[in-house]
Design an enzyme around this catalytic site. Sequence first.
Site, PDB file in Angstrom:
ATOM      1  N   ASP A 125      45.626  56.796  68.099  1.00 28.29           N
ATOM      2  CA  ASP A 125      46.086  58.154  68.397  1.00 28.29           C
ATOM      3  C   ASP A 125      44.998  59.174  68.077  1.00 28.29           C
ATOM      4  O   ASP A 125      44.491  59.223  66.953  1.00 28.29           O
ATOM      5  CB  ASP A 125      47.339  58.478  67.574  1.00 28.29           C
ATOM      6  N   ASP A 156      40.346  53.521  66.129  1.00 27.77           N
ATOM      7  CA  ASP A 156      41.606  54.194  65.902  1.00 27.77           C
ATOM      8  C   ASP A 156      42.300  54.338  67.258  1.00 27.77           C
ATOM      9  O   ASP A 156      41.669  54.198  68.312  1.00 27.77           O
ATOM     10  CB  ASP A 156      41.344  55.563  65.261  1.00 27.77           C
ATOM     11  N   ASP A 201      38.864  59.582  64.799  1.00 31.84           N
ATOM     12  CA  ASP A 201      38.916  61.012  65.096  1.00 31.84           C
ATOM     13  C   ASP A 201      39.297  61.861  63.902  1.00 31.84           C
ATOM     14  O   ASP A 201      39.422  63.076  64.043  1.00 31.84           O
ATOM     15  CB  ASP A 201      39.958  61.264  66.203  1.00 31.84           C
TER      16      ASP A 201
END
Length: 237
Positions: free
Chosen positions: A28, A26, A189
Amino acid sequence: MTYRYRKTVNILEKLNAQQTRLIMFDLDGTLVDSVPDLAFAIDAMLLDMRRPFAGLNKVRLWVGNGAAMLVKRALSDNIKPVELDESLYQEGYGLFLKYYQQVNGKQSQLYPKVLDTLIQLRKTFTYLALITNKPEQFTQPLLDHHGIPKFDLLVCGDTLATRKPDPAQLLYCLDKLGCRANEALMVGDSVNDIKAAKAANVPIVCVNYGYHQGENLLDHGPDKLIERFDELVSEER
């Protein structure tokens, strides 16, 4: 260098993924803290539309489902957006894109040890890919701004008709790079990353410092939760 290589293999062994060839990341909240850029663009949009500023803390809670959802949350001033008039949404979205284009990368920060860790992983694994809900027009400029090494494949928020938590982006990546699910690992995240990885039958490691929208990631069963990005390659402390 040998020490770090050995630790990388040991972490994957804990996940029963010794044959891993592909790691998907991922962006961001995992590699880059982009909230300062996003908050600037959101607040500039709101100012133009004569609405109260959202501020950094609200935007940090709202990110994680792509630019369109971020705009809808900002216009609703709520993580669960209300039904918006289409013309209002389109105005806001257009303004957001304009301002984000101007600021993309300028206030964001790489999380600690991201570059060193990616360089080390590049030496060890066949493929590194990026799976992000960020639109393509903003993804490569952000990577370039921070000097992030080239990925073998970028799958962005507008590459396909659907995005995380749908598994389509991960499955597309597996197909394009000729890997099976048991040869891949996802690093993210958020709950969306976990849901997408599980739906694609790919193991997932989550960092605990990103954008969780107030949720406890452990409640969603990641295969491993780490505090620092370099735990992927270095001794845990």
